[in-house]
Scaffold this motif. Sequence first.
Motif, PDB file in Angstrom:
ATOM      1  N   LEU A  38      51.546  42.903  41.287  1.00  0.00           N
ATOM      2  CA  LEU A  38      50.613  41.913  41.833  1.00  0.00           C
ATOM      3  C   LEU A  38      49.586  42.574  42.753  1.00  0.00           C
ATOM      4  O   LEU A  38      48.393  42.244  42.716  1.00  0.00           O
ATOM      5  CB  LEU A  38      51.380  40.839  42.607  1.00  0.00           C
ATOM      6  CG  LEU A  38      52.158  39.814  41.776  1.00  0.00           C
ATOM      7  CD1 LEU A  38      53.081  38.997  42.668  1.00  0.00           C
ATOM      8  CD2 LEU A  38      51.191  38.896  41.029  1.00  0.00           C
ATOM      9  N   LEU A  39      50.058  43.515  43.558  1.00  0.00           N
ATOM     10  CA  LEU A  39      49.143  44.229  44.448  1.00  0.00           C
ATOM     11  C   LEU A  39      48.143  45.054  43.640  1.00  0.00           C
ATOM     12  O   LEU A  39      46.938  45.063  43.941  1.00  0.00           O
ATOM     13  CB  LEU A  39      49.936  45.132  45.385  1.00  0.00           C
ATOM     14  CG  LEU A  39      49.096  46.025  46.306  1.00  0.00           C
ATOM     15  CD1 LEU A  39      48.208  45.201  47.217  1.00  0.00           C
ATOM     16  CD2 LEU A  39      49.986  46.951  47.119  1.00  0.00           C
ATOM     17  N   GLU A  40      48.631  45.731  42.605  1.00  0.00           N
ATOM     18  CA  GLU A  40      47.733  46.545  41.779  1.00  0.00           C
ATOM     19  C   GLU A  40      46.666  45.673  41.114  1.00  0.00           C
ATOM     20  O   GLU A  40      45.494  46.058  41.035  1.00  0.00           O
ATOM     21  CB  GLU A  40      48.540  47.301  40.724  1.00  0.00           C
ATOM     22  CG  GLU A  40      49.358  48.446  41.306  1.00  0.00           C
ATOM     23  CD  GLU A  40      50.241  49.106  40.264  1.00  0.00           C
ATOM     24  OE1 GLU A  40      50.441  48.505  39.184  1.00  0.00           O
ATOM     25  OE2 GLU A  40      50.738  50.210  40.535  1.00  0.00           O
ATOM     26  N   ALA A  41      47.090  44.500  40.647  1.00  0.00           N
ATOM     27  CA  ALA A  41      46.118  43.593  40.026  1.00  0.00           C
ATOM     28  C   ALA A  41      45.044  43.189  41.014  1.00  0.00           C
ATOM     29  O   ALA A  41      43.852  43.133  40.676  1.00  0.00           O
ATOM     30  CB  ALA A  41      46.834  42.353  39.485  1.00  0.00           C
ATOM     31  N   TRP A  42      45.460  42.919  42.263  1.00  0.00           N
ATOM     32  CA  TRP A  42      44.479  42.532  43.269  1.00  0.00           C
ATOM     33  C   TRP A  42      43.544  43.700  43.609  1.00  0.00           C
ATOM     34  O   TRP A  42      42.334  43.516  43.776  1.00  0.00           O
ATOM     35  CB  TRP A  42      45.194  42.048  44.532  1.00  0.00           C
ATOM     36  CG  TRP A  42      44.260  41.656  45.632  1.00  0.00           C
ATOM     37  CD1 TRP A  42      44.062  42.287  46.820  1.00  0.00           C
ATOM     38  CD2 TRP A  42      43.351  40.556  45.625  1.00  0.00           C
ATOM     39  NE1 TRP A  42      43.102  41.648  47.567  1.00  0.00           N
ATOM     40  CE2 TRP A  42      42.646  40.581  46.854  1.00  0.00           C
ATOM     41  CE3 TRP A  42      43.058  39.551  44.718  1.00  0.00           C
ATOM     42  CZ2 TRP A  42      41.677  39.645  47.190  1.00  0.00           C
ATOM     43  CZ3 TRP A  42      42.085  38.612  45.058  1.00  0.00           C
ATOM     44  CH2 TRP A  42      41.424  38.671  46.271  1.00  0.00           C
ATOM     45  N   LEU A  43      44.078  44.901  43.703  1.00  0.00           N
ATOM     46  CA  LEU A  43      43.246  46.065  44.003  1.00  0.00           C
ATOM     47  C   LEU A  43      42.238  46.314  42.881  1.00  0.00           C
ATOM     48  O   LEU A  43      41.074  46.651  43.141  1.00  0.00           O
ATOM     49  CB  LEU A  43      44.127  47.297  44.216  1.00  0.00           C
ATOM     50  CG  LEU A  43      44.983  47.277  45.492  1.00  0.00           C
ATOM     51  CD1 LEU A  43      45.943  48.464  45.506  1.00  0.00           C
ATOM     52  CD2 LEU A  43      44.111  47.292  46.734  1.00  0.00           C
ATOM     53  N   TYR A  44      42.670  46.166  41.633  1.00  0.00           N
ATOM     54  CA  TYR A  44      41.731  46.277  40.517  1.00  0.00           C
ATOM     55  C   TYR A  44      40.630  45.222  40.644  1.00  0.00           C
ATOM     56  O   TYR A  44      39.452  45.494  40.399  1.00  0.00           O
ATOM     57  CB  TYR A  44      42.454  46.086  39.183  1.00  0.00           C
ATOM     58  CG  TYR A  44      43.290  47.259  38.728  1.00  0.00           C
ATOM     59  CD1 TYR A  44      42.821  48.564  38.832  1.00  0.00           C
ATOM     60  CD2 TYR A  44      44.552  47.059  38.163  1.00  0.00           C
ATOM     61  CE1 TYR A  44      43.591  49.635  38.390  1.00  0.00           C
ATOM     62  CE2 TYR A  44      45.323  48.123  37.729  1.00  0.00           C
ATOM     63  CZ  TYR A  44      44.841  49.402  37.841  1.00  0.00           C
ATOM     64  OH  TYR A  44      45.593  50.458  37.402  1.00  0.00           O
ATOM     65  N   TRP A  45      41.024  44.023  41.010  1.00  0.00           N
ATOM     66  CA  TRP A  45      40.079  42.904  41.078  1.00  0.00           C
ATOM     67  C   TRP A  45      38.994  43.168  42.114  1.00  0.00           C
ATOM     68  O   TRP A  45      37.805  43.008  41.829  1.00  0.00           O
ATOM     69  CB  TRP A  45      40.842  41.623  41.406  1.00  0.00           C
ATOM     70  CG  TRP A  45      39.984  40.406  41.541  1.00  0.00           C
ATOM     71  CD1 TRP A  45      39.570  39.836  42.703  1.00  0.00           C
ATOM     72  CD2 TRP A  45      39.428  39.611  40.487  1.00  0.00           C
ATOM     73  NE1 TRP A  45      38.785  38.736  42.445  1.00  0.00           N
ATOM     74  CE2 TRP A  45      38.694  38.569  41.089  1.00  0.00           C
ATOM     75  CE3 TRP A  45      39.495  39.672  39.101  1.00  0.00           C
ATOM     76  CZ2 TRP A  45      38.015  37.601  40.354  1.00  0.00           C
ATOM     77  CZ3 TRP A  45      38.822  38.707  38.365  1.00  0.00           C
ATOM     78  CH2 TRP A  45      38.093  37.694  38.976  1.00  0.00           C
ATOM     79  N   ILE A  46      39.384  43.571  43.312  1.00  0.00           N
ATOM     80  CA  ILE A  46      38.392  43.761  44.365  1.00  0.00           C
ATOM     81  C   ILE A  46      37.565  45.019  44.133  1.00  0.00           C
ATOM     82  O   ILE A  46      36.506  45.191  44.744  1.00  0.00           O
ATOM     83  CB  ILE A  46      39.036  43.781  45.774  1.00  0.00           C
ATOM     84  CG1 ILE A  46      40.009  44.947  45.929  1.00  0.00           C
ATOM     85  CG2 ILE A  46      39.713  42.462  46.063  1.00  0.00           C
ATOM     86  CD1 ILE A  46      40.578  45.073  47.342  1.00  0.00           C
ATOM     87  N   ASP A  47      38.026  45.899  43.234  1.00  0.00           N
ATOM     88  CA  ASP A  47      37.263  47.096  42.882  1.00  0.00           C
ATOM     89  C   ASP A  47      36.389  46.855  41.643  1.00  0.00           C
ATOM     90  O   ASP A  47      35.811  47.788  41.106  1.00  0.00           O
ATOM     91  CB  ASP A  47      38.213  48.275  42.626  1.00  0.00           C
ATOM     92  CG  ASP A  47      37.480  49.602  42.591  1.00  0.00           C
ATOM     93  OD1 ASP A  47      36.522  49.774  43.373  1.00  0.00           O
ATOM     94  OD2 ASP A  47      37.849  50.467  41.770  1.00  0.00           O
ATOM     95  N   TYR A  48      36.302  45.599  41.200  1.00  0.00           N
ATOM     96  CA  TYR A  48      35.531  45.228  40.013  1.00  0.00           C
ATOM     97  C   TYR A  48      35.981  46.025  38.783  1.00  0.00           C
ATOM     98  O   TYR A  48      35.173  46.565  38.040  1.00  0.00           O
ATOM     99  CB  TYR A  48      34.020  45.384  40.265  1.00  0.00           C
ATOM    100  CG  TYR A  48      33.525  44.364  41.253  1.00  0.00           C
ATOM    101  CD1 TYR A  48      33.185  43.074  40.842  1.00  0.00           C
ATOM    102  CD2 TYR A  48      33.449  44.673  42.604  1.00  0.00           C
ATOM    103  CE1 TYR A  48      32.766  42.121  41.763  1.00  0.00           C
ATOM    104  CE2 TYR A  48      33.032  43.726  43.520  1.00  0.00           C
ATOM    105  CZ  TYR A  48      32.694  42.455  43.106  1.00  0.00           C
ATOM    106  OH  TYR A  48      32.291  41.509  44.006  1.00  0.00           O
ATOM    107  N   ARG A  49      37.288  46.028  38.587  1.00  0.00           N
ATOM    108  CA  ARG A  49      37.886  46.528  37.346  1.00  0.00           C
ATOM    109  C   ARG A  49      38.626  45.335  36.730  1.00  0.00           C
ATOM    110  O   ARG A  49      39.847  45.268  36.708  1.00  0.00           O
ATOM    111  CB  ARG A  49      38.804  47.714  37.624  1.00  0.00           C
ATOM    112  CG  ARG A  49      38.064  48.929  38.158  1.00  0.00           C
ATOM    113  CD  ARG A  49      38.994  50.001  38.675  1.00  0.00           C
ATOM    114  NE  ARG A  49      39.930  50.490  37.660  1.00  0.00           N
ATOM    115  CZ  ARG A  49      40.862  51.414  37.886  1.00  0.00           C
ATOM    116  NH1 ARG A  49      40.958  51.958  39.103  1.00  0.00           N
ATOM    117  NH2 ARG A  49      41.678  51.802  36.934  1.00  0.00           N
ATOM    118  N   ILE A  50      37.817  44.387  36.261  1.00  0.00           N
ATOM    119  CA  ILE A  50      38.336  43.078  35.872  1.00  0.00           C
ATOM    120  C   ILE A  50      39.347  43.186  34.740  1.00  0.00           C
ATOM    121  O   ILE A  50      40.414  42.560  34.779  1.00  0.00           O
ATOM    122  CB  ILE A  50      37.173  42.139  35.465  1.00  0.00           C
ATOM    123  CG1 ILE A  50      36.179  41.994  36.622  1.00  0.00           C
ATOM    124  CG2 ILE A  50      37.703  40.788  35.020  1.00  0.00           C
ATOM    125  CD1 ILE A  50      36.742  41.456  37.890  1.00  0.00           C
TER     126      ILE A  50
END
Length: 430
Positions: free
Chosen positions: A13-25
Amino acid sequence: DLRSRLGTKDLMLLEAWLYWIDYRINDALETHRALLARWPDDHDALEGLSSKLYRSWYSAEALEVAQKGLNLYPDDAAFSIYLLLSLSTQGRFDEAYQLIDREIKQDPQNPGSLDNLGMWYLDMCLPDSAEAVFSRVLMMEPGYLWSERGLAVSMYYRGNTEGALAAYNRILKRLDLTDRTRLGLFNQTVNPYPGLSVLYAEAGRFREAFAVIEESRRYAPDAESELRYIRMTINTLLLRSGHADEVLAWAREMKDSDMRIARLQAIRTEAEALAALDSIETAKQVVEELREIEPYWGGFASYMALKVSAQISLGEEEPEIALALLQEMTQKHGQPFGSLYDIEYREIMVKGHLMAGRVAEAVEIHKEMLRRYGGHALSHYELGKLYEELGQPVDARREYETFLEMWKDADEDLPQPEDARRRLASLTSG
């Protein structure tokens, strides 16, 4: 630094959020899908996936995930709202109403459910009914922000843009608004409710639109917020007021930015500006860049690539291809009702039908535009010209008069009021 203490599920879940805020949708979405493959009923994974899918313009899949989440967690408001938003974006309004009706029956005093009903009425082009619902919410819960905003937008939908502007300015005097809420109230271009700057532009008052955008800078907490809320609104209104050259210069400057979101926005903006300037071949190249960044920006990149491709096709005098691209765009990504994106989509449709010689179809699109967005005064101006072409001078005069009344306080240097006055004088003297 503390990630090593997390279990597998929380780490994903954390990795998904980090991808999201880094614009790696795409990476964010795939991480959520992988998590759900292992824990199919996990609440956080379902909620995260449904929200990210909707926000990245994949409303059809967002709908499926939100429905699954609501089946498992029937009282969860997050699944309910993303299901409602996705249904509306997909044009499935009957199902959206059934969902709202069920929620109201479960809790008749819930202001959020009633506010959703008001939004549904706006989607259905029924601003009077929407206003009645928003007023009912405010009687139950005075100061409920979203219904106050709903009342203002209902005025715009009904054609009273000046009333909507006054209502927005009253809302912005409230002391309890967060900075992020203020940013949205000033600048929103895509959510169901337009921002104050957009309403000023709809009234032809672009100078005031840019002034309130500048005023809103004080509420941007960081460079990314300023870019997303402020600069993108500026670029949108510059394009709509005929200043594509300024937008293009900004986009090319930002393509080498250290911020990923700035580079993504620069590609989108460059493509739109080139299409507006009829730089066809260069625009085509940038559209390919737009398609390539979908993994970083989600379905919005695809939506914009199809939209700009439609504009390019018009520049190449291929109206049927343009209209087919618009149809593909809405089939893949739905239709963002209540925003400038919807208005611009309909404006491109008008140009396509006119280029194909279908004046009557263009008239109907503008009439539908005004049924939906009564404050979109430019449709009255365009209808006046179309009625002239059809040999209907009485209708043309009516539309020009309405337009000029709605834009009586418009910026003096805009070409449309001057042209409307000239045409109206010619029709009157004739």
